[in-house]
Write an enzyme that holds these catalytic residues in place. Structure first.
Site, PDB file in Angstrom:
ATOM      1  N   HIS A  68      41.948  29.011  26.791  1.00 24.40           N
ATOM      2  CA  HIS A  68      42.709  29.446  27.967  1.00 24.40           C
ATOM      3  C   HIS A  68      42.601  28.491  29.144  1.00 24.40           C
ATOM      4  O   HIS A  68      43.069  28.830  30.232  1.00 24.40           O
ATOM      5  CB  HIS A  68      42.226  30.830  28.419  1.00 24.40           C
ATOM      6  CG  HIS A  68      42.676  31.953  27.547  1.00 24.40           C
ATOM      7  ND1 HIS A  68      43.906  32.573  27.687  1.00 24.40           N
ATOM      8  CD2 HIS A  68      42.067  32.576  26.509  1.00 24.40           C
ATOM      9  CE1 HIS A  68      44.020  33.530  26.776  1.00 24.40           C
ATOM     10  NE2 HIS A  68      42.923  33.553  26.052  1.00 24.40           N
ATOM     11  N   LYS A 120      47.137  36.440  42.422  1.00 24.60           N
ATOM     12  CA  LYS A 120      46.407  35.897  41.280  1.00 24.60           C
ATOM     13  C   LYS A 120      44.978  35.595  41.727  1.00 24.60           C
ATOM     14  O   LYS A 120      44.657  35.706  42.905  1.00 24.60           O
ATOM     15  CB  LYS A 120      47.069  34.624  40.754  1.00 24.60           C
ATOM     16  CG  LYS A 120      47.308  33.559  41.821  1.00 24.60           C
ATOM     17  CD  LYS A 120      48.047  32.358  41.277  1.00 24.60           C
ATOM     18  CE  LYS A 120      49.528  32.637  41.117  1.00 24.60           C
ATOM     19  NZ  LYS A 120      49.921  32.883  39.728  1.00 24.60           N
ATOM     20  N   ARG A 121      44.133  35.255  40.793  1.00 25.50           N
ATOM     21  CA  ARG A 121      42.765  34.873  41.124  1.00 25.50           C
ATOM     22  C   ARG A 121      42.776  33.707  42.113  1.00 25.50           C
ATOM     23  O   ARG A 121      43.606  32.810  42.017  1.00 25.50           O
ATOM     24  CB  ARG A 121      42.036  34.474  39.833  1.00 25.50           C
ATOM     25  CG  ARG A 121      40.598  34.049  39.990  1.00 25.50           C
ATOM     26  CD  ARG A 121      39.941  33.968  38.623  1.00 25.50           C
ATOM     27  NE  ARG A 121      40.691  33.142  37.692  1.00 25.50           N
ATOM     28  CZ  ARG A 121      40.485  31.819  37.526  1.00 25.50           C
ATOM     29  NH1 ARG A 121      39.562  31.196  38.247  1.00 25.50           N
ATOM     30  NH2 ARG A 121      41.182  31.141  36.645  1.00 25.50           N
ATOM     31  N   LYS A 127      45.195  26.840  41.883  1.00 25.48           N
ATOM     32  CA  LYS A 127      46.355  27.722  42.003  1.00 25.48           C
ATOM     33  C   LYS A 127      47.068  27.523  43.347  1.00 25.48           C
ATOM     34  O   LYS A 127      48.166  28.003  43.554  1.00 25.48           O
ATOM     35  CB  LYS A 127      45.940  29.176  41.800  1.00 25.48           C
ATOM     36  CG  LYS A 127      45.448  29.447  40.376  1.00 25.48           C
ATOM     37  CD  LYS A 127      45.003  30.885  40.192  1.00 25.48           C
ATOM     38  CE  LYS A 127      44.432  31.142  38.798  1.00 25.48           C
ATOM     39  NZ  LYS A 127      45.454  31.126  37.735  1.00 25.48           N
ATOM     40  N   THR A 154      50.522  34.713  33.482  1.00 23.58           N
ATOM     41  CA  THR A 154      51.301  35.882  33.054  1.00 23.58           C
ATOM     42  C   THR A 154      51.839  36.632  34.262  1.00 23.58           C
ATOM     43  O   THR A 154      52.784  37.405  34.143  1.00 23.58           O
ATOM     44  CB  THR A 154      50.448  36.836  32.190  1.00 23.58           C
ATOM     45  OG1 THR A 154      49.213  37.114  32.854  1.00 23.58           O
ATOM     46  CG2 THR A 154      50.172  36.215  30.831  1.00 23.58           C
ATOM     47  N   LYS A 206      55.483  38.737  34.822  1.00 23.28           N
ATOM     48  CA  LYS A 206      55.607  40.089  35.359  1.00 23.28           C
ATOM     49  C   LYS A 206      56.551  40.118  36.559  1.00 23.28           C
ATOM     50  O   LYS A 206      57.389  41.022  36.691  1.00 23.28           O
ATOM     51  CB  LYS A 206      54.224  40.614  35.760  1.00 23.28           C
ATOM     52  CG  LYS A 206      53.263  40.779  34.603  1.00 23.28           C
ATOM     53  CD  LYS A 206      51.819  40.876  35.061  1.00 23.28           C
ATOM     54  CE  LYS A 206      50.868  40.731  33.889  1.00 23.28           C
ATOM     55  NZ  LYS A 206      49.479  40.495  34.282  1.00 23.28           N
TER      56      LYS A 206
END
Length: 847
Positions: free
Chosen positions: A381, A580-581, A586, A688, A692
């Site tokens: 991952h 998100k985390r 990110k 993901t 969504k």
């Protein structure tokens, strides 16, 4: 309005044989014992406002009705002797069970109507359930989606994990800082799970290795003097959508004290502290208490390694015990059992399967190795080196002496194989070795000990093959493959966004719920003004719901936790969401820097008109990740500065939503207009959240990273807002010359925000200025994630977003293409691929 947003018009199919109200009443009076305090009816419980007890009794009544399906599923698998998949994962971010189970049972309307007749609101009952916070983000949510899809596809697949007493943590934002609190998700119990003490297994830690001589010169290895830990299983049903399949999620708990250490003599003398000292400090009491204990120190590392071993040892023992009930030989083990290792956390499954086969079942080494490799498969991952786990060999040897010895043997044999294939290339042997410089590389162990390794997006898989594991790919050219991630449409559209689900169903039927490719049919309505207006109206109502949630549940608090103000947001503004985390790659920081640039524009020109924008952040940072926590503080400094500035006239609002979890995602995602997927290209394995958000009608602003690449292929790049460097350009830039100072010199607006970070202009508080200075220093010194490099193009692209949003019909048409193009990104498709190409499972309908 909110009840309407959470209602469903899909036809119920599950016959609630017998009276549901009688079942609820039975559990209220007898299981929960409320009859002893005079609660003899549901009306009595309602009158006394015992809504939590009503939730528990409803869940138990439904579990009773699920039980026949659950039993029948297990019996069907046993009778047909089908191959079964066991998914090993350190995380399962399941969220709440009640609503999802009602959707999959096809019983939502029946239950809602039954409760209405009793004067009970189902939505209020649902909100009493605590999220099962057994995950940190996409990894755990993916595992939950995969289990849902296995059951919906009627595949024999089950999950194994750990029943952490505390989830990742409950996040509170105090004075703009993240504060962590224990996530006591089990404080009210979990009515969906069933404890099976009879299936308890013993996991062995430490001890000494002894060789026992057997016949014909063979020897058997035994562990003596070990520390035993009891692993107790708790089973939760995983319900397929409107079918009879109920698979199992089995979570292991180890909160079992060793009463042999109870000092009865000290107790008799009244020295209760001494009597209980060894019992209460015993290691197994805390082994699975906390998800992801801080591993910045040796005790934390030791605890995480212990947790991982409990997961794999208890699960492998359980799998073999079940297998032996129907089989006398291990010759067909890999034809009956498949084990999927979800990221590196359960990689010790390779050595534990070998240990049990060789040491406890008497299988010779070569045969056991063949069985292990044919049984195990590994999902990677991440490409981040810090996330590819490595364990200290001395710690492993002390804690798991036999597993460490097995790793040494596996590594010796593998290094010989590399040498044979590449004679004389000792450097290649070193690079591929499982053991190096006293460290055990767990990803290498998982690759060597499995027959398949998969990435989770096409770009991610290409990077694994060409860069991260290039030499493994050269050696095993068929082993690395792609299985692009997906999400379950039941949990991520049908449940959280029922109005949109009903609108779609009204146009194309219900087939999309189990075949997301059906959404392609929506493209013929791209110019249907009635349909487009329907999309916009539903989005507006979802935004109103989020607006109310923010006002009620997300106030600004000072350091003492006192409410300073309530936040009002404008539902007519663009709801720009990054959820998100929190991690530097990110690039929540790039989003925040753009907000500061936009703020500066309005301050310099107070009469300037812009498209109103509400920037919504939702993220948790790892407790020990100082830079990420600093970014959270920076976002909240911006929120305080901008939200209270009259010059801005409410044109910009910044909101940080605390304690992001599945239940909050179900409110936030349907309300989003813009989905921020802006990671540094080449670093996001898949994502993901992007799926969504797009499925619920948000347009994506993003880099060509992770699954964004495939989304652009399916949706059409012209229907997304793509910007920035691609993965190859990032690699090239990092291997050459990059100077962040040049970006500042060439862009005055960027130079200005960097100056603001280093001055008193944003805050006069010393502690806050130190946070901002560290952020500026990291950008100017290295800019590891190329935030400043991509920022100018990001700003340009955001201006295109604002311009398009002013044309509601043009925006809505792109929304249609986004929803219609999401068919590939169903977890049903992902699991079908895993099944056909890795696991070789057979669809097994349950009668």
């Amino acid at each position: 309005m909110h009840d309407k947003l959470r209602s469903h018009n899909t036809v119920d199919t599950f016959p609630l044989n017998g009276s549901l109200s009688e079942g609820i009443e039975h559990h209220l009076k007898k299981t929960l014992g409320l009859g002893l305090r005079g609660v003899l009816s549901i009306k009595d419980a309602v009158d006394q406002k015992l809504y939590l007890h009503i939730y528990k009794s409803l869940s138990l009544a439904l579990r009773d009705k699920i039980m026949d399906k659950w039993i029948a599923t297990n019996q069907e698998y046993k009778n047909k002797e089908v191959k079964q998949l066991f998914y090993l994962s350190a995380e399962y971010l399941t969220g709440r069970f009640l609503g999802n189970n009602l959707i999959n049972l096809g019983a939502m309307k029946q239950v809602r109507d039954t409760l209405d007749s009793m004067g009970v609101n189902l939505n209020e009952i649902e909100d009493l359930e605590m999220d099962a916070g057994l995950g940190n983000g996409g990894l755990g949510r993916l595992a939950a989606c995969f289990l849902d899809s296995m059951a919906t596809l009627q595949l024999p697949g089950h999950g194994y994990g750990l029943r952490y007493d505390y989830g990742i943590f409950r996040q509170e934002i105090l004075d703009g800082f993240q504060v962590e609190h224990p996530d006591q998700w089990l404080q009210h119990g979990n009515p969906w799970e069933i404890q099976h003490e009879e299936d308890t297994v013993i996991v062995k830690f430490g001890g000494q290795l002894h060789r026992k001589n057997l016949m014909q010169g063979k020897k058997k290895t035994e562990i003596k003097g070990y520390e035993p830990v009891a692993a107790v299983p708790f089973d939760t049903p995983v319900i397929g959508f409107k079918n009879n399949t109920v698979n199992t999620l089995r979570l292991w708990s180890t909160s079992v004290p060793d009463y042999n250490k109870f000092d009865i003599k000290a107790f008799d003398k009244g020295d209760y502290e001494q009597a209980l000292k060894d019992v209460l400090s015993h290691e197994d009491l805390t082994m699975v208490s906390i998800l992801y204990p801080n591993d910045n120190h040796d005790p934390g590392k030791r605890l995480r390694l212990s947790q991982q071993y409990i997961l794999v040892s208890a699960s492998i023992q359980d799998i073999i015990r079940s297998y032996k009930k129907a089989n006398n030989s291990f010759d067909g083990f890999s034809q009956k059992v498949a084990i999927q290792i979800n990221d590196t956390h359960p990689s010790l499954a390779v050595t534990e399967l070998m240990r049990i086969l060789v040491d406890e079942e008497g299988v010779n080494w070569d045969k056991a190795w063949d069985i292990t490799r044919k049984t195990c498969a590994y999902t990677n991952h991440t490409v981040l080196s810090e996330a590819l786990e490595q364990w200290d060999g001395h710690m492993m040897k002390e804690l798991l002496p036999r597993n460490f010895e097995i790793i040494e043997i596996i590594n010796h044999d593998f290094c010989e194989l590399v040498w044979e294939q590449y004679p004389g290339d000792m450097e290649r042997v070193r690079r591929l070795s499982i053991l190096e410089n006293g460290k055990i590389r767990m990803a290498h162990l998982a690759i060597v000990g499995s027959h398949s390794m998969n990435g989770v997006a096409e770009l991610h898989t290409r990077i694994l093959k060409d860069q991260v594991f290039r030499e493994f790919h050269e050696m095993f050219p068929k082993k690395i493959n792609c299985k692009t991630n997906g999400i379950t449409p039941r949990r991520w559209l049908l449940k959280p966004n029922p109005e949109l689900a009903n609108l779609i169903t009204g146009k194309i039927g219900e087939g999309w719920i189990t075949d997301l490719q059906e959404l392609r049919k929506l493209e013929k309505f791209v110019d249907d003004s009635e349909f487009l207006n329907g999309l916009l109206e539903i989005k507006r109502r979802n935004k109103e719901r989020l607006k109310d949630y923010i006002h009620k549940h997300n106030p600004v608090k000072n350091a003492r936790g006192e409410i300073v103000e309530r936040i009002e947001v404008n539902p007519d503004s663009i709801f720009d969401v990054q959820a998100k985390r929190l991690h530097e790659y990110k690039r929540q920081l790039m989003n925040a820097l753009y907000i500061l640039m936009l703020y500066n524009e309005l301050k310099d020109n107070p009469s300037k008109e812009i498209t109103p924008r509400t920037f919504l952040f939702a993220a948790k940072s790892a407790p020990g990740y100082a830079q990420a926590k600093g970014i959270i503080k920076f976002i909240n400094i911006l929120a305080r500065l901008i939200n209270n500035d009259p010059d801005i006239r409410g044109m910009i609002k910044v909101v940080f939503l605390e304690n992001y979890n599945v239940s909050l995602a179900e409110i936030l995602i349907p309300a989003a207009d813009l989905s921020e997927q802006i990671s540094t290209a080449g670093l996001e394995a898949s994502g993901t959240g992007n799926m969504k958000l797009a499925l619920n009608g948000a347009l994506t602003i993003g880099t060509m990273d992770g699954a964004n690449v495939e989304m652009a292929e399916q949706i059409g790049e012209e229907n997304m807002f793509i910007f920035g460097l691609n993965a190859d350009e990032v690699k090239q830039l990092k291997s050459g010359y990059y100077n962040p100072e040049e970006i500042c010199r060439n862009h005055k607006d960027i130079q200005k925000i960097m100056d603001q970070l280093c001055s008193k202009k944003l805050t006069s508080i010393v502690e806050e200025r130190e946070v901002l200075h560290r952020i500026a220093e990291s950008l100017m010194r290295e800019d590891r994630y190329l935030i400043l490099k991509d920022l100018p193009l990001y700003k340009e692209t955001q201006e295109k977003v604002a311009l398009l949003y002013q044309d509601k019909m043009a925006w809505a048409r792109k929304v249609v293409f986004n929803i219609a193009g999401m068919g590939k990104f169903s977890s049903d498709r992902s699991i079908q691929q895993y099944s056909e190409e890795i696991w070789n499972l057979q669809e097994t309908p349950v009668q």
